[in-house]
Design a protein around this motif. Structure first.
Motif, PDB file in Angstrom:
ATOM      1  N   THR A 140      71.188  42.306  87.233  1.00 34.50           N
ATOM      2  CA  THR A 140      71.061  41.834  88.618  1.00 34.50           C
ATOM      3  C   THR A 140      69.843  42.458  89.293  1.00 34.50           C
ATOM      4  N   TYR A 141      69.634  43.743  89.018  1.00 36.06           N
ATOM      5  CA  TYR A 141      68.482  44.422  89.629  1.00 36.06           C
ATOM      6  C   TYR A 141      67.176  43.809  89.136  1.00 36.06           C
ATOM      7  N   LEU A 142      67.108  43.488  87.851  1.00 37.24           N
ATOM      8  CA  LEU A 142      65.903  42.873  87.302  1.00 37.24           C
ATOM      9  C   LEU A 142      65.665  41.495  87.909  1.00 37.24           C
ATOM     10  N   GLN A 143      66.743  40.758  88.156  1.00 36.92           N
ATOM     11  CA  GLN A 143      66.609  39.458  88.802  1.00 36.92           C
ATOM     12  C   GLN A 143      66.090  39.613  90.237  1.00 36.92           C
ATOM     13  N   ASN A 144      66.579  40.655  90.902  1.00 39.87           N
ATOM     14  CA  ASN A 144      66.103  40.939  92.261  1.00 39.87           C
ATOM     15  C   ASN A 144      64.627  41.335  92.271  1.00 39.87           C
ATOM     16  N   GLN A 145      64.195  41.944  91.184  1.00 37.46           N
ATOM     17  CA  GLN A 145      62.799  42.366  91.105  1.00 37.46           C
ATOM     18  C   GLN A 145      61.846  41.168  91.147  1.00 37.46           C
TER      19      GLN A 145
END
Length: 252
Positions: A140-145
């Motif tokens: 999820t964090y990578l998608q937010n990036q």
């Protein structure tokens, strides 16, 4: 004739002084216009650049807040996210009030659109983070990036637009400065031409006749009966030559 010539020279001199005064006033007015217009536009550009920097800083803090929240420090992370959101909204408000460049409002709208996508994703992630596994949090964090970098790119584009505007205003200022200097340059050229003409007239009507009169007196011999200074003008110097010859005649 000498009095008339003096009058003409004096009139020409006063005309030159008047030209220089007018040129100076015009240059001051032009420089003042340039200064006021450039200051107004560049102040707005600098404000927009400053707000873009504030947006980037707040965006970085919101991303850090998301990371803290996912790592378990939820309260601090949530506070950081809210403070960052408030800072970006304030910066956007100021940026809207300082639009100076063409299509700058479109750039601001693009920043809003990309940031809202990122912020909405951040809020969704923080709301569901308690139910996510570590692997899901990382994903999820990578998608937010990706959304983070899109928002950052839109802010950088807004900043670049205003930086380019400053470069254009600097070039315009140089051009306007040259235009403002033109009256002064013209008056200087006119002063040089006038000085050359004045020097010619003084030499032709004053210095040369007096020198010829001096040479005539030096070359006078009693047997010649008179001096001949070869003064062709009918002025006071010619009258002086005639009076000298009259004096020679009386003495003889």
């Amino acid at each position: 004739m000498l009095k008339s010539l003096k009058s003409k020279i004096f009139s020409s001199f006063m005309l030159l002084v008047l030209m220089l005064v007018i040129a100076g006033i015009m240059s001051i007015i032009e420089f003042n216009k340039v200064g006021l217009s450039i200051n107004s536009v560049m102040d707005n550009n600098y404000k927009s650049i400053e707000q873009a920097k504030n947006m980037l800083d707040a965006l970085e803090r919101e991303d850090s807040g998301l990371l803290m929240h996912l790592m378990g420090n939820r309260e601090t992370g949530s506070q950081t996210i809210e403070h960052a959101y408030s800072s970006i909204q304030n910066a956007l408000k100021i940026a809207r009030n300082n639009i100076t460049e063409k299509d700058e409002d479109n750039y601001i709208e693009n920043v809003i659109k990309e940031y809202e996508k990122f912020h909405a994703s951040v809020k969704q992630t923080t709301d569901s983070s308690a139910t996510l596994t570590l692997e899901e949090k990382n994903e999820t964090y990578l998608q937010n990036q990706q959304l983070f970098f899109a928002a950052k790119k839109s802010i950088n584009e807004l900043m670049q637009l205003n930086q380019d505007g400053i470069y254009k205003q600097t070039a315009l200022m140089k051009e306007n400065s040259k235009r403002a200097m033109m009256p002064g340059i013209v008056s200087i050229v006119a002063a040089i031409v006038f000085a050359l003409l004045l020097n010619f007239f003084i030499s032709e009507y004053f210095i040369n006749p007096i020198n010829r009169l001096i040479d005539g007196v030096k070359s006078y011999y009693p047997e010649t009966g008179r001096i001949d200074a070869k003064i062709n003008l009918k002025d006071e110097i010619k009258a002086l030559e005639d009076e000298i010859n009259n004096l020679i005649g009386r003495l003889k």
